[in-house]
Write an enzyme that holds these catalytic residues in place. Structure first.
Site, short mmCIF file in Angstrom:
data_model
loop_
_atom_site.label_atom_id
_atom_site.label_comp_id
_atom_site.label_asym_id
_atom_site.label_seq_id
_atom_site.Cartn_x
_atom_site.Cartn_y
_atom_site.Cartn_z
N ASP A 50 6.06 -3.55 1.30
CA ASP A 50 7.51 -3.68 1.47
C ASP A 50 8.22 -3.69 0.11
O ASP A 50 9.44 -3.77 0.04
CB ASP A 50 7.88 -4.91 2.32
CG ASP A 50 7.40 -6.21 1.71
OD1 ASP A 50 6.70 -6.18 0.68
OD2 ASP A 50 7.73 -7.28 2.28
N SER A 51 7.45 -3.51 -0.98
CA SER A 51 8.04 -3.20 -2.28
C SER A 51 8.87 -1.92 -2.14
O SER A 51 9.73 -1.63 -2.98
CB SER A 51 6.96 -3.03 -3.35
OG SER A 51 5.93 -2.17 -2.89
N ASP B 97 2.54 -3.61 5.10
CA ASP B 97 3.18 -4.93 5.08
C ASP B 97 4.01 -5.13 6.33
O ASP B 97 4.82 -4.25 6.69
CB ASP B 97 4.15 -5.01 3.89
CG ASP B 97 3.56 -5.72 2.70
OD1 ASP B 97 2.79 -6.68 2.90
OD2 ASP B 97 3.87 -5.31 1.57
N LYS C 36 -0.69 -6.31 6.41
CA LYS C 36 -0.74 -7.35 5.38
C LYS C 36 0.32 -8.39 5.69
O LYS C 36 1.44 -8.06 6.07
CB LYS C 36 -0.52 -6.76 3.98
CG LYS C 36 -0.55 -7.83 2.88
CD LYS C 36 -0.78 -7.25 1.49
CE LYS C 36 0.42 -6.61 0.88
NZ LYS C 36 1.56 -7.52 0.67
N GLU D 78 -1.62 -12.33 -5.99
CA GLU D 78 -0.57 -11.81 -6.87
C GLU D 78 -0.12 -12.86 -7.87
O GLU D 78 0.21 -14.00 -7.50
CB GLU D 78 0.63 -11.32 -6.03
CG GLU D 78 1.76 -10.78 -6.92
CD GLU D 78 2.80 -9.94 -6.20
OE1 GLU D 78 2.63 -9.67 -4.99
OE2 GLU D 78 3.78 -9.55 -6.85
O1 KIV Z 1 4.72 -4.75 -1.30
C1 KIV Z 1 3.85 -4.54 -2.15
O2 KIV Z 1 3.82 -3.49 -2.82
C2 KIV Z 1 2.84 -5.56 -2.37
C3 KIV Z 1 1.93 -5.39 -3.54
C4 KIV Z 1 2.64 -5.79 -4.77
C5 KIV Z 1 0.65 -6.12 -3.37
O3 KIV Z 1 2.77 -6.50 -1.65
#
Ligand code: KIV
Length: 274
Positions: free
Chosen positions: A42-43, A81, A110, A179
């Site tokens: 979700d980045s 995510d 995730k 993280e």
């Molecule tokens: O959303 C994401 O990209 C993440 C990574 C930083 C592990 O959770």
């Protein structure tokens, strides 16, 4: 051949390579480069959609981007995510996990968080959904953690992270993202866990590493954390390409003959009425 969850669990200590991807080209490049795992993180909200946190990301965003990433990387294990407040209860988590797996082709979800997420993780695992845990700095709740800061530096917080890791493993997670935690703590979690740990800002002793695609290739103009090593300057290369395109259009150089299509002079003459 796409890895199975069982194979991934056995890859403890195998230096797993995970990269985020959010669309067809980034996922295709990741697969062609041979990463072990793709994360549609979700980045996405920050590096693609322009939000200043991951909080606004919706299930619709995740589904849309996961479908594109899956089309780009049909042979790579793909984790997605579940976004903020989309797994607040076991029932909601099940419904949304079903969507990313059945509609978008994900292999796993995730979930960010520690002990408070155990009922959700247990319900997903019981239903047959492979779950990757995520502890340490959890961006969805970064505000409650004091911002994007190192977690587990003092003994009490380090003990909490160790406890969370053990509980998530018992709940059935196939792996754990760690993280922004001190490297010695990540090492301890990794030594104690039978499942693979995947670090980001967590040192070299994790069983794998994950980076955000846009950080790795130099496409994100926002804050770059210390752990986000840049392997390319794609942003600068793209900006240069656009500037050259603009200059050539303005200078009448583009398109030249090589990028145009001809037709017979006779036909042109008739069309002109001569
Ligand atoms: O959303 C994401 O990209 C993440 C990574 C930083 C592990 O959770």
């Amino acid at each position: 051949m796409k890895a199975t969850v069982l194979e991934l669990k056995r890859k403890k200590g195998a230096h797993l390579v995970m990269l985020t991807a959010y669309d067809h080209p980034s996922a295709r490049l990741a697969e062609e480069a041979g990463v072990d795992l793709i994360l549609v993180g979700d980045s996405l909200g920050m590096v693609v959609l322009g939000y200043d946190s991951t909080v606004p990301v919706t299930m619709a965003d995740m589904l849309h981007h996961t479908k594109a990433a899956r089309r780009g990387a049909p042979r790579t294990f793909l984790t997605v995510d579940l976004p903020y407040l989309c797994y607040a209860t076991p029932a909601q988590a099940l419904e949304n996990a079903a969507r990313v797996m059945k509609e978008a082709g994900a292999d796993s979800v995730k979930i960010e968080g520690g002990l408070e997420t155990l009922p959700v993780v247990e319900a997903l695992v019981r239903a047959g959904v492979p779950v990757l845990g995520h502890i340490g700095l959890t961006p969805q709740t970064a505000s409650a953690l004091g911002g994007f800061k190192l977690q587990g530096r003092d003994e009490a917080n380090a003990r909490r992270i160790l406890e969370e890791a053990a509980a998530l493993e018992r709940a059935g997670c196939w792996g754990l993202v760690l993280e922004l935690v001190p490297a010695p703590l990540a090492r301890l979690v990794t030594e104690r866990a039978a499942i693979p740990t995947i670090g980001i800002g967590a040192g070299a002793q994790c069983d794998g590493q994950v980076l955000v695609f846009h950080d790795l290739v130099g496409l994100y103009a926002g804050f770059a954390p210390k752990f986000a090593k840049r392997y390319a300057e794609a942003g600068a290369a793209i900006k240069d390409a656009i500037a050259r395109y603009a200059a050539e259009v303005r200078g009448g150089e583009f398109p030249g003959e090589a990028h145009s299509f001809a037709m017979s002079d006779e036909v042109v003459k008739r069309l002109r009425g001569t």
